[in-house]
Design an enzyme around this catalytic site. Structure first.
Site, PDB file in Angstrom:
ATOM      1  N   ASN A  54      -1.392  27.873 -40.144  1.00 45.15           N
ATOM      2  CA  ASN A  54       0.110  27.956 -40.162  1.00 45.15           C
ATOM      3  C   ASN A  54       0.692  28.171 -41.138  1.00 45.15           C
ATOM      4  O   ASN A  54       1.666  27.604 -41.354  1.00 45.15           O
ATOM      5  CB  ASN A  54       0.399  26.866 -39.041  1.00 45.15           C
ATOM      6  N   HIS A 140       4.465  18.230 -28.171  1.00 46.49           N
ATOM      7  CA  HIS A 140       2.753  17.717 -29.521  1.00 46.49           C
ATOM      8  C   HIS A 140       3.251  16.790 -29.007  1.00 46.49           C
ATOM      9  O   HIS A 140       3.922  15.880 -29.003  1.00 46.49           O
ATOM     10  CB  HIS A 140       3.577  17.928 -31.021  1.00 46.49           C
ATOM     11  N   GLU A 184      10.344  21.294 -28.129  1.00 51.02           N
ATOM     12  CA  GLU A 184       9.846  22.328 -29.162  1.00 51.02           C
ATOM     13  C   GLU A 184      10.883  23.431 -30.245  1.00 51.02           C
ATOM     14  O   GLU A 184      10.931  23.863 -28.387  1.00 51.02           O
ATOM     15  CB  GLU A 184       8.653  22.287 -29.322  1.00 51.02           C
ATOM     16  N   SER A 188       3.913  24.129 -29.930  1.00 54.53           N
ATOM     17  CA  SER A 188       2.867  25.138 -30.394  1.00 54.53           C
ATOM     18  C   SER A 188       1.448  25.928 -30.253  1.00 54.53           C
ATOM     19  O   SER A 188       0.808  25.978 -30.761  1.00 54.53           O
ATOM     20  CB  SER A 188       2.460  23.830 -31.544  1.00 54.53           C
ATOM     21  N   ASP A 213      11.586  19.892 -32.053  1.00 49.42           N
ATOM     22  CA  ASP A 213      11.374  19.927 -33.167  1.00 49.42           C
ATOM     23  C   ASP A 213      10.468  21.463 -33.660  1.00 49.42           C
ATOM     24  O   ASP A 213       9.810  22.274 -32.568  1.00 49.42           O
ATOM     25  CB  ASP A 213       9.875  19.598 -32.454  1.00 49.42           C
ATOM     26  N   HIS A 216       7.255  25.074 -36.245  1.00 54.78           N
ATOM     27  CA  HIS A 216       6.476  26.799 -35.898  1.00 54.78           C
ATOM     28  C   HIS A 216       8.027  27.651 -36.087  1.00 54.78           C
ATOM     29  O   HIS A 216       6.994  28.880 -36.097  1.00 54.78           O
ATOM     30  CB  HIS A 216       5.672  26.851 -34.422  1.00 54.78           C
ATOM     31  N   LYS A 241       3.775  23.886 -42.291  1.00 49.05           N
ATOM     32  CA  LYS A 241       3.494  24.799 -42.411  1.00 49.05           C
ATOM     33  C   LYS A 241       4.195  26.289 -43.389  1.00 49.05           C
ATOM     34  O   LYS A 241       3.688  26.386 -43.889  1.00 49.05           O
ATOM     35  CB  LYS A 241       3.550  24.968 -40.286  1.00 49.05           C
TER      36      LYS A 241
HETATM   37  C1  LIG Z   1       1.646  20.878 -36.591  1.00 46.22           C
HETATM   38  C2  LIG Z   1       2.890  19.706 -35.870  1.00 46.22           C
HETATM   39  C3  LIG Z   1       3.509  18.838 -36.452  1.00 46.22           C
HETATM   40  C4  LIG Z   1       2.708  18.438 -36.565  1.00 46.22           C
HETATM   41  O1  LIG Z   1       3.556  18.053 -38.060  1.00 46.22           O
HETATM   42  P1  LIG Z   1       2.027  17.704 -40.152  1.00 46.22           P
HETATM   43  O2  LIG Z   1       3.251  17.895 -40.967  1.00 46.22           O
HETATM   44  O3  LIG Z   1       1.022  18.218 -39.494  1.00 46.22           O
HETATM   45  O4  LIG Z   1       2.024  16.449 -39.670  1.00 46.22           O
HETATM   46  C5  LIG Z   1       4.843  18.385 -35.400  1.00 46.22           C
HETATM   47  N1  LIG Z   1       5.167  18.705 -34.666  1.00 46.22           N
HETATM   48  C6  LIG Z   1       4.643  20.559 -34.173  1.00 46.22           C
HETATM   49  C7  LIG Z   1       5.231  21.062 -33.027  1.00 46.22           C
HETATM   50  C8  LIG Z   1       3.467  20.518 -34.456  1.00 46.22           C
HETATM   51  O5  LIG Z   1       2.856  21.902 -34.042  1.00 46.22           O
END
Ligand SMILES: *Cc1c(COP(=O)(O)O)cnc(C)c1O
Length: 386
Positions: A54, A140, A184, A188, A213, A216, A241
């Site tokens: 990522n 997620h 989101e 993801s 969230d 990505h 990421k």
């Molecule tokens: C990767 C991810 C997380 C977690 O983030 P980290 O910093 O890896 O703990 C949270 N939400 C989504 C949508 C993700 O893809």
């Protein structure tokens, strides 16, 4: 009365559980893998092109990001030593939080230990037992875990299905004190995008707050980030990421961030990030804001890839190739590894039953030739059908 049957030994219990996971193709393994140059990694003595990471902009290897991290490491040491609530902010925190707030167009931001911890702590703190949380089915795991921790009623709506969300809002919103819609920006495991205009309308009509969230979307999907800005009350994200470092964050109005600073348990009761990690995150966000990255390239590669293979056009740098069964997906991943490509199988419970997949992600560090090679390889796989 019969005496209760004694428990098996812990070891025997775990072994029996593992047999169950094996039968379902759900055993997870951690394989030793060493980053090589750019997007290649070394595994089992072989060089593989990584299409599963990522690090969309390659910032984890950017000389400025690495440079500031080395500097911070030398000056301030390897670890933070305590929770920020105890020993305060290391030097780069204030600048990083200001940069994140500016980036998302909010008044304030707070950095957490990881994206997982930011979601967990934020969602759990913003709702309570008299409230209701509407959660996209494909959101997620950390959003679901936060929702469960909050004690609120949790209602899942079908993925991106706004008619279903509306129906559920009609049914469950009236009994609840407050309502949270959690989704989101870029999903993801599917790479598709939340319908923000419709979400904004629904949250308004049903008196709910919207948490999104953008893990990505950061840095690689500017249009999505703009739409999220217009619609969401709270932005959660990660520096792990596209920012190439580590750590999570939440951006919102000042009072919201102040409230979370005093109540999000995953912030309060966990040690602050290492100063070098905070510094790396800061420099990465600066590079993204200054436009000193190849921001458009990952999505361009994804677009070429889906076009070449006759797949639905990519909406983000994430392209899912659904194989079906878990074991088939694992076989498919192994076959591609034999061809020099790292493409991890994503299996239930990470994705719904029957939709195990290879999830392709594109990075600015890939070359066009590497993307072509992957498309050619996928095209010749026996499981691949459009
Ligand atoms: C990767 C991810 C997380 C977690 O983030 P980290 O910093 O890896 O703990 C949270 N939400 C989504 C949508 C993700 O893809």
């Amino acid at each position: 009365m019969l005496a209760p049957k004694p428990s098996p030994s812990l070891r025997d219990w775990a072994a029996a559980e593992m047999e169950g996971l094996k039968a379902q193709g759900r055993v997870r393994q951690l394989l030793d893998t060493t980053p090589d140059e750019g997007v290649t990694v070394m595994r089992g003595g072989r060089k593989l092109i990584n299409f599963s990471g990522n690090d969309y902009l390659g910032l984890s290897r950017h000389p400025d990001v690495v440079g500031i991290a080395c500097d911070a490491l030398e000056h301030y040491g390897a670890g933070a030593g305590a929770s920020r609530l105890v020993t305060g902010n290391s030097p780069y925190y204030a600048a990083l939080e200001q940069a994140l707030a500016d980036y998302h167009g909010t008044e304030a931001a707070r950095v957490f230990g990881s994206g997982y911890l930011a979601n967990l702590g934020t969602v759990a703190a913003l709702a309570g037992p008299q409230d209701v949380i509407f959660l996209d089915k494909l959101a997620h795991a950390c959003a679901l875990d936060g929702a469960r921790l909050s004690g609120a009623a949790v209602v899942r709506f079908r993925h991106n299905d706004m008619a279903h969300l509306e129906q559920l809002l009609h049914k469950h919103r009236p009994q609840a004190r407050r309502a949270l819609i959690v989704t989101e920006s870029v999903f993801s495991m599917d790479g598709d995008i939340a319908p923000f205009a419709e979400l904004a309308r629904l949250k308004q009509a049903h008196d709910a707050w919207l948490v999104t969230d953008g893990a990505h979307a950061l840095g690689v999907c500017p249009d999505v980030e703009e739409a999220a800005k217009q619609a969401a009350d709270v932005h959660v994200g990660t520096l792990s990421k596209a920012a190439g470092s580590y750590g999570g964050y939440v951006c919102a109005a000042r009072e919201v961030v102040e409230f979370l600073t005093s109540s999000a348990r995953s912030l309060l009761f966990s040690t602050g990030l290492p100063p070098a990690t905070v510094a790396a995150g800061l420099r990465a966000i600066e590079l993204i804001r200054e436009g000193k990255v190849h921001a458009a390239r990952p999505l361009e590669y994804a677009g070429m890839f889906t076009q070449w293979l006759g797949l639905p056009p990519a909406q983000s740098p994430i392209v899912p190739l659904v194989v079906g069964g878990s074991r088939m997906a694992s076989f498919a991943a192994r076959a591609l590894e034999d061809e020099g490509v790292l493409l991890a199988a994503i299996r239930p419970p990470t994705v719904p039953e029957g939709t195990a997949r290879l999830r392709v992600t594109f990075s600015a560090l890939h070359s066009k030739e590497q993307v072509e090679k992957l498309a050619f390889l996928i095209h010749s796989q026996p499981w691949f059908r459009v």
